[in-house]
Design an enzyme around this catalytic site. Structure first.
Site, PDB file in Angstrom:
ATOM      1  N   ASP A 110     -20.452 -50.083  36.242  1.00 56.59           N
ATOM      2  CA  ASP A 110     -21.110 -49.178  37.197  1.00 56.59           C
ATOM      3  C   ASP A 110     -22.021 -49.958  38.136  1.00 56.59           C
ATOM      4  O   ASP A 110     -22.009 -49.755  39.355  1.00 56.59           O
ATOM      5  CB  ASP A 110     -21.965 -48.136  36.458  1.00 56.59           C
ATOM      6  CG  ASP A 110     -21.128 -47.034  35.855  1.00 56.59           C
ATOM      7  OD1 ASP A 110     -19.920 -47.227  35.714  1.00 56.59           O
ATOM      8  OD2 ASP A 110     -21.697 -45.976  35.535  1.00 56.59           O
ATOM      9  N   PRO A 137     -22.976 -36.500  41.756  1.00 58.88           N
ATOM     10  CA  PRO A 137     -23.106 -35.593  40.616  1.00 58.88           C
ATOM     11  C   PRO A 137     -23.386 -36.370  39.333  1.00 58.88           C
ATOM     12  O   PRO A 137     -22.754 -37.394  39.077  1.00 58.88           O
ATOM     13  CB  PRO A 137     -21.743 -34.896  40.537  1.00 58.88           C
ATOM     14  CG  PRO A 137     -21.055 -35.191  41.817  1.00 58.88           C
ATOM     15  CD  PRO A 137     -21.639 -36.457  42.353  1.00 58.88           C
ATOM     16  N   GLY A 142     -19.044 -39.161  35.686  1.00 60.93           N
ATOM     17  CA  GLY A 142     -18.231 -40.368  35.825  1.00 60.93           C
ATOM     18  C   GLY A 142     -18.329 -41.023  37.184  1.00 60.93           C
ATOM     19  O   GLY A 142     -17.570 -41.934  37.499  1.00 60.93           O
ATOM     20  N   GLY A 201     -21.027 -42.610  38.166  1.00 67.40           N
ATOM     21  CA  GLY A 201     -22.035 -43.678  38.112  1.00 67.40           C
ATOM     22  C   GLY A 201     -23.340 -43.268  38.768  1.00 67.40           C
ATOM     23  O   GLY A 201     -23.948 -44.046  39.512  1.00 67.40           O
ATOM     24  N   SER A 202     -23.780 -42.031  38.493  1.00 68.43           N
ATOM     25  CA  SER A 202     -24.961 -41.513  39.202  1.00 68.43           C
ATOM     26  C   SER A 202     -26.214 -42.320  38.905  1.00 68.43           C
ATOM     27  O   SER A 202     -27.008 -42.594  39.811  1.00 68.43           O
ATOM     28  CB  SER A 202     -25.184 -40.038  38.857  1.00 68.43           C
ATOM     29  OG  SER A 202     -25.483 -39.906  37.489  1.00 68.43           O
ATOM     30  N   SER A 203     -26.407 -42.715  37.647  1.00 69.84           N
ATOM     31  CA  SER A 203     -27.654 -43.431  37.345  1.00 69.84           C
ATOM     32  C   SER A 203     -27.666 -44.800  38.029  1.00 69.84           C
ATOM     33  O   SER A 203     -28.701 -45.239  38.526  1.00 69.84           O
ATOM     34  CB  SER A 203     -27.878 -43.555  35.833  1.00 69.84           C
ATOM     35  OG  SER A 203     -26.814 -44.244  35.231  1.00 69.84           O
ATOM     36  N   ALA A 204     -26.515 -45.451  38.109  1.00 67.12           N
ATOM     37  CA  ALA A 204     -26.451 -46.750  38.795  1.00 67.12           C
ATOM     38  C   ALA A 204     -26.706 -46.572  40.295  1.00 67.12           C
ATOM     39  O   ALA A 204     -27.381 -47.397  40.923  1.00 67.12           O
ATOM     40  CB  ALA A 204     -25.093 -47.406  38.562  1.00 67.12           C
ATOM     41  N   ALA A 205     -26.175 -45.480  40.875  1.00 67.52           N
ATOM     42  CA  ALA A 205     -26.384 -45.248  42.311  1.00 67.52           C
ATOM     43  C   ALA A 205     -27.856 -44.984  42.603  1.00 67.52           C
ATOM     44  O   ALA A 205     -28.424 -45.507  43.569  1.00 67.52           O
ATOM     45  CB  ALA A 205     -25.522 -44.078  42.788  1.00 67.52           C
TER      46      ALA A 205
HETATM   47  O1  PMV Z   1     -19.166 -42.471  32.442  1.00 65.95           O
HETATM   48  P1  PMV Z   1     -19.322 -43.625  33.378  1.00 65.95           P
HETATM   49  O2  PMV Z   1     -18.855 -43.381  34.747  1.00 65.95           O
HETATM   50  O3  PMV Z   1     -20.701 -44.231  33.331  1.00 65.95           O
HETATM   51  O4  PMV Z   1     -18.315 -44.771  32.887  1.00 65.95           O
HETATM   52  C1  PMV Z   1     -18.389 -45.272  31.606  1.00 65.95           C
HETATM   53  C2  PMV Z   1     -17.343 -46.310  31.439  1.00 65.95           C
HETATM   54  C3  PMV Z   1     -17.222 -46.816  30.017  1.00 65.95           C
HETATM   55  O5  PMV Z   1     -16.206 -47.805  30.028  1.00 65.95           O
HETATM   56  C4  PMV Z   1     -16.776 -45.699  29.079  1.00 65.95           C
HETATM   57  C5  PMV Z   1     -18.529 -47.408  29.499  1.00 65.95           C
HETATM   58  C6  PMV Z   1     -18.947 -48.699  30.158  1.00 65.95           C
HETATM   59  O6  PMV Z   1     -20.096 -49.119  29.902  1.00 65.95           O
HETATM   60  O7  PMV Z   1     -18.144 -49.328  30.861  1.00 65.95           O
END
Ligand code: PMV
Length: 332
Positions: free
Chosen positions: A163, A112, A116, A118-122
């Site tokens: 991520d 999703p 949170g 990490g969809s873009s990294a995945a």
């Molecule tokens: O929202 P996510 O899952 O991409 O996590 C961000 C985590 C942060 O610590 C808020 C930002 C980061 O770059 O680590």
């Protein structure tokens, strides 16, 4: 798929014989358990891979320019959705010494977006793996991290790398200042992730914390220090499966994240519901201001009561990540 998983091993260049008609790549979701936001300011964080929730990509040769497509409205609905995928494909070709053209990539994702996970990294990781696979290239974990991180910069400006690190990891990650240590996470319970249904912007949340730090350096600095100290202690609890201690530290992290201004009404509602139904701890995960919460349910405690309470409190999606040294989640 041709990959080697040794940290810091060297990348092998593409070999023409190994090059295939099509390449396939997969990359998983991640969940931050401790240290979001403070990690941006140099403190430690802990994240786990969620291997059953993944993005996949296929790469084939084409006569046209480099191109990435998706039938997945969840991916394509985002503004500038092609930026990260194209950058992932382009950076991989560049790394392999190949021109950034003549490849078509299709991508789909069960991760999703804006939650949170990490969809873009995945998505970027799946594309990196698919393009490398198409060319019969072996990319080690460090190389895959660097390519995902390059694509992530397009999405997040200046991501910490957490991520990107976790999407190429097989075990839990303790991360600080770009240095990563993998360890077997022993939860002593089950993680339940619940979606607020609200799209969080990590970029905005990170900027808000930075602005708060500038306005109120002492108070905000102390809050970030405490989040970092919790992440350090939490690693010890997670190595031995001390679920009660882990839960307590999740609760304290949530209180601090609220003070930092990255919680929201929806997050608080879900956290309260999970705690009321017996969770040992509950907190937001990731950038916050929307997105998901994660709750820890101790072994022998009633996970169903927690998921039902979360659903009744308005969770729009619920996932469970069962206890295992190598976490993998199941969708509900
Ligand atoms: O929202 P996510 O899952 O991409 O996590 C961000 C985590 C942060 O610590 C808020 C930002 C980061 O770059 O680590």
């Amino acid at each position: 798929m041709a990959t080697v998983s040794e940290l810091n091993a060297h990348s092998l260049p593409p070999s023409p014989e190994a090059s295939a008609a099509s390449g396939h790549g997969r990359s998983h979701a991640k969940l931050i358990l401790f240290g979001e936001h403070s990690v941006v300011h140099g403190h430690p964080a802990i994240a786990v891979p969620v291997r059953s929730i993944a993005a996949e990509a296929d790469a084939v040769r084409s006569d046209g320019p480099l191109d990435v497509a998706s039938d997945d409205p969840q991916i394509t609905a985002r503004d500038g959705w092609q930026d990260v995928p194209l950058m992932a494909a382009e950076a991989t070709l560049r790394r392999l010494g190949l021109p950034a053209s003549g490849v078509h990539v299709s991508v789909r994702s069960r991760v999703p977006a804006g939650r949170g996970f990490g969809s873009s990294a995945a998505v970027a990781g799946a594309i990196v793996n698919a393009v490398a696979d198409l060319h019969g290239a072996e990319l080690d974990r460090q190389a895959r991290f660097e390519l995902v991180q390059e694509a992530e910069r397009v999405a997040h400006g200046n991501p910490s790398g957490l991520d990107a690190r976790t999407t190429v990891a097989e075990r839990g990650i303790a991360f600080q200042g770009g240095v990563v240590r993998e360890f077997d996470v022993v939860l002593g319970g089950t993680l339940v992730v619940a979606d607020t249904g609200v799209h969080g912007s990590t970029r905005r949340a990170v900027a808000d914390v930075r602005a708060l730090l500038e306005r109120e350096p002492e108070r905000t600095g102390a809050l970030l220090d405490r989040l970092g100290a919790i992440a350090r202690d939490a690693e010890r609890a997670l190595r031995v499966g001390d679920a009660r201690a882990t839960g307590g530290m999740m609760d304290e992290s949530q209180r601090i994240l609220r003070e930092l201004g990255v919680s929201s009404t929806e997050i608080e509602t879900l956290v309260t519901a999970a705690k009321g139904a017996g969770a040992l701890g509950a907190k937001l995960s990731g950038g916050g201001q929307g997105g998901c919460i994660v709750a820890l349910i101790g072994d022998g405690d009633d996970a169903t009561a927690v998921t039902e309470a979360l659903r009744a409190a308005g969770a729009t999606g619920i996932w469970s990540v069962p206890p295992a040294p190598h976490p993998s989640g199941t969708t509900r």
